[in-house]
Design an enzyme around this catalytic site. Sequence first.
Site, PDB file in Angstrom:
ATOM      1  N   LYS A  22       2.404  67.555  48.071  1.00 55.62           N
ATOM      2  CA  LYS A  22       1.933  66.987  46.790  1.00 55.62           C
ATOM      3  C   LYS A  22       2.199  65.489  46.758  1.00 55.62           C
ATOM      4  CE  LYS A  22       4.797  67.358  43.115  1.00 55.62           C
ATOM      5  NZ  LYS A  22       5.193  66.108  42.487  1.00 55.62           N
ATOM      6  N   ASN A  23       3.397  65.079  47.187  1.00 56.59           N
ATOM      7  CA  ASN A  23       3.790  63.675  47.047  1.00 56.59           C
ATOM      8  C   ASN A  23       3.210  62.767  48.117  1.00 56.59           C
ATOM      9  OD1 ASN A  23       5.084  64.449  44.784  1.00 56.59           O
ATOM     10  ND2 ASN A  23       7.145  64.287  45.604  1.00 56.59           N
ATOM     11  N   CYS A 116      11.268  61.090  31.635  1.00 52.09           N
ATOM     12  CA  CYS A 116      10.957  62.509  31.866  1.00 52.09           C
ATOM     13  C   CYS A 116      12.291  63.250  31.859  1.00 52.09           C
ATOM     14  CB  CYS A 116      10.178  62.687  33.161  1.00 52.09           C
ATOM     15  SG  CYS A 116      11.199  62.743  34.593  1.00 52.09           S
ATOM     16  N   ARG A 121      13.442  56.703  34.606  1.00 56.39           N
ATOM     17  CA  ARG A 121      12.437  56.442  35.657  1.00 56.39           C
ATOM     18  C   ARG A 121      11.549  55.241  35.317  1.00 56.39           C
ATOM     19  NH1 ARG A 121      10.015  62.036  37.624  1.00 56.39           N
ATOM     20  NH2 ARG A 121       9.465  60.797  39.451  1.00 56.39           N
ATOM     21  N   ASP A 304      15.061  66.041  45.690  1.00 54.29           N
ATOM     22  CA  ASP A 304      14.138  67.108  45.279  1.00 54.29           C
ATOM     23  C   ASP A 304      14.582  68.476  45.778  1.00 54.29           C
ATOM     24  OD1 ASP A 304      11.059  65.162  45.496  1.00 54.29           O
ATOM     25  OD2 ASP A 304      12.686  65.213  44.052  1.00 54.29           O
ATOM     26  N   ARG A 396       3.081  72.829  38.914  1.00 51.52           N
ATOM     27  CA  ARG A 396       2.779  71.432  39.244  1.00 51.52           C
ATOM     28  C   ARG A 396       3.031  71.151  40.713  1.00 51.52           C
ATOM     29  NH1 ARG A 396       5.420  66.989  35.692  1.00 51.52           N
ATOM     30  NH2 ARG A 396       4.269  65.934  37.326  1.00 51.52           N
TER      31      ARG A 396
HETATM   32  C1  EPZ Z   1       9.152  60.027  43.879  1.00 51.22           C
HETATM   33  O1  EPZ Z   1       9.304  59.675  42.520  1.00 51.22           O
HETATM   34  C2  EPZ Z   1       8.744  61.492  43.884  1.00 51.22           C
HETATM   35  N1  EPZ Z   1       7.453  61.636  43.186  1.00 51.22           N
HETATM   36  C3  EPZ Z   1       9.829  62.322  43.200  1.00 51.22           C
HETATM   37  O2  EPZ Z   1       9.449  63.686  43.313  1.00 51.22           O
HETATM   38  C4  EPZ Z   1      11.148  62.127  43.947  1.00 51.22           C
HETATM   39  O3  EPZ Z   1      12.158  62.845  43.273  1.00 51.22           O
HETATM   40  C5  EPZ Z   1      11.489  60.630  43.979  1.00 51.22           C
HETATM   41  O4  EPZ Z   1      10.395  59.895  44.575  1.00 51.22           O
HETATM   42  C6  EPZ Z   1      12.753  60.340  44.785  1.00 51.22           C
HETATM   43  O5  EPZ Z   1      12.595  60.824  46.094  1.00 51.22           O
HETATM   44  C7  EPZ Z   1       6.323  61.303  43.837  1.00 51.22           C
HETATM   45  O6  EPZ Z   1       6.337  60.864  44.979  1.00 51.22           O
HETATM   46  C8  EPZ Z   1       5.037  61.500  43.078  1.00 51.22           C
HETATM   47  P1  EPZ Z   1      11.622  56.497  42.878  1.00 51.22           P
HETATM   48  P2  EPZ Z   1       9.450  58.106  42.128  1.00 51.22           P
HETATM   49  O7  EPZ Z   1      10.794  55.375  42.362  1.00 51.22           O
HETATM   50  O8  EPZ Z   1       8.698  57.266  43.070  1.00 51.22           O
HETATM   51  C9  EPZ Z   1      14.611  54.069  40.150  1.00 51.22           C
HETATM   52  C10 EPZ Z   1       8.995  65.832  42.557  1.00 51.22           C
HETATM   53  O9  EPZ Z   1       9.826  66.684  42.298  1.00 51.22           O
HETATM   54  N2  EPZ Z   1      13.495  53.126  39.938  1.00 51.22           N
HETATM   55  O10 EPZ Z   1      11.840  56.611  44.338  1.00 51.22           O
HETATM   56  O11 EPZ Z   1       9.157  57.987  40.676  1.00 51.22           O
HETATM   57  C11 EPZ Z   1      14.354  55.440  39.543  1.00 51.22           C
HETATM   58  O12 EPZ Z   1      14.738  55.451  38.188  1.00 51.22           O
HETATM   59  C12 EPZ Z   1       9.191  64.410  42.109  1.00 51.22           C
HETATM   60  O13 EPZ Z   1       7.970  66.016  43.273  1.00 51.22           O
HETATM   61  C13 EPZ Z   1      13.710  51.979  39.182  1.00 51.22           C
HETATM   62  O14 EPZ Z   1      14.813  51.740  38.690  1.00 51.22           O
HETATM   63  O15 EPZ Z   1      10.988  57.877  42.356  1.00 51.22           O
HETATM   64  C14 EPZ Z   1      15.231  56.340  40.391  1.00 51.22           C
HETATM   65  O16 EPZ Z   1      16.551  56.304  39.900  1.00 51.22           O
HETATM   66  C15 EPZ Z   1      10.306  64.337  41.082  1.00 51.22           C
HETATM   67  N3  EPZ Z   1      12.676  51.114  38.994  1.00 51.22           N
HETATM   68  C16 EPZ Z   1      15.192  55.668  41.775  1.00 51.22           C
HETATM   69  O17 EPZ Z   1      14.722  54.343  41.550  1.00 51.22           O
HETATM   70  C17 EPZ Z   1      11.428  51.329  39.543  1.00 51.22           C
HETATM   71  O18 EPZ Z   1      10.529  50.480  39.355  1.00 51.22           O
HETATM   72  C18 EPZ Z   1      14.246  56.338  42.759  1.00 51.22           C
HETATM   73  O19 EPZ Z   1      13.008  56.493  42.086  1.00 51.22           O
HETATM   74  C19 EPZ Z   1      11.236  52.494  40.305  1.00 51.22           C
HETATM   75  C20 EPZ Z   1      12.277  53.375  40.491  1.00 51.22           C
END
Ligand code: EPZ
Length: 416
Positions: A22-23, A116, A121, A304, A396
């Site tokens: 999915k991702n 969420c 996030r 995850d 999802r």
């Molecule tokens: C991706 O989310 C995945 N989703 C998530 O999978 C996964 O849990 C996550 O990466 C971490 O591996 C998709 O790929 C669609 P991040 P993403 O930006 O990109 C902080 C699932 O279960 N951050 O890597 O949104 C954030 O708050 C989902 O399939 C900022 O502070 O995660 C988090 O603490 C859930 N500012 C950390 O970074 C930003 O601009 C990592 O988030 C962006 C992120």
Amino acid sequence: MDKLEIEGGTGLRGKVTISGAKNAALPVMAASILTPGEHYIYNIPILRDITTMGKLLAHMGMGYHLENEEVILQSNKITSTEAPYDFVKTMRASVLVLGPMLARMGEAKVSLPGGCAIGARPINLHIMGLEKMGAQINLTEGYIHARARKLKGASICFDIPTVTGTENLMMAATLAEGETLLENAACEPEVVDLANALKSMGAKIEGAGTNTITITGVTSLNPLKYTIVADRIETGTFMIAAAITGGDVVINRCRPEQSDALINKMREAGVDITVHKDSLTVRGPERIQSIDIKTAPYPGFPTDMQAQFMALMSIADGSSLITESIFENRFMHVAEIRRMGATIRVEGSTATVRGVKNLVGAPVMATDLRASASLVLAGLAAKGKTIIDRVYHIDRGYEKIEEKLQGLGSRIRRIR
Ligand code: EPZ
């Protein structure tokens, strides 16, 4: 709302085939915005999030057709550069249209994703990177208004590795003027899959899969014809299903080398895992040993898989410490697994799980995608019946989960 009913206690046996990731599918679908033409993407999982992304692209004027596990996207005319709140609120990954839309159309209006269940996030790092590439960005009325006549290559260093942040900026940089450097970039296999898809379109990208990615802008790209990588989180979820039920399962069409951290931890816990080129055999032991984990960016232990691993530890022999270091509120599953008899104490970002002999089935409620997967796993292992409410969360991210589990002998059914 659908529910899942599980009669637990059966050791899973047989073979299961893993669907596309999915991702990886979501950013690759968004990449079709970058250039006009007809795009073919294969090994797409049939999931709610995929349909949501398809509807969003159709809302923007693109042709979208999903048949079996193939999606065809037609991007000749983009009639709207807006990703409305209604789409973004149901799927934060909608924010992945921001970078490609800005690169192709010079403007984009994308709703700010709300928080969420698992955390605030924010997407400040996505915005920081686009501004460095010359975009003017205003945040008003809950929307990101972005404009850029022509994006310029820039040197961008992420405060923390962000998966979709890396993906958004990598896509935007493919059509920017000059070279873009992404430092402290995410290394997840889904980032690599997107980079491979973009390179198949003619993009110039070096270093995907490492913390430093270099993208050299080109003037145009060709349409996609690409096959999505297997889903390593679905793979891990079925590995734990085999282990938690003391089963013996062959997991086909997966990429074992992308699950090293999980394989090592499960072997430490006493699970017998045999690795083949594109499949895994997992045999659950009589008793699982308690071990500690701490989630980390790839190649560390995946956040995850944290909830699913906690379900496994809840019936292990001893105490385990589970530390969540990526998201600030990813223990929503704890209260629900406790209802099934688990003894878990949460202090800040660490949960202490004291293994019990067995869980007992109970009515529980899903709160987010991976939490709902952990409740299914707990239900498979528990004595008696478990009813999981709000199953739309699981739909999802898991294609036909009850059919795949029924194929392994579990007594699970969906109550419409
Ligand atoms: C991706 O989310 C995945 N989703 C998530 O999978 C996964 O849990 C996550 O990466 C971490 O591996 C998709 O790929 C669609 P991040 P993403 O930006 O990109 C902080 C699932 O279960 N951050 O890597 O949104 C954030 O708050 C989902 O399939 C900022 O502070 O995660 C988090 O603490 C859930 N500012 C950390 O970074 C930003 O601009 C990592 O988030 C962006 C992120």
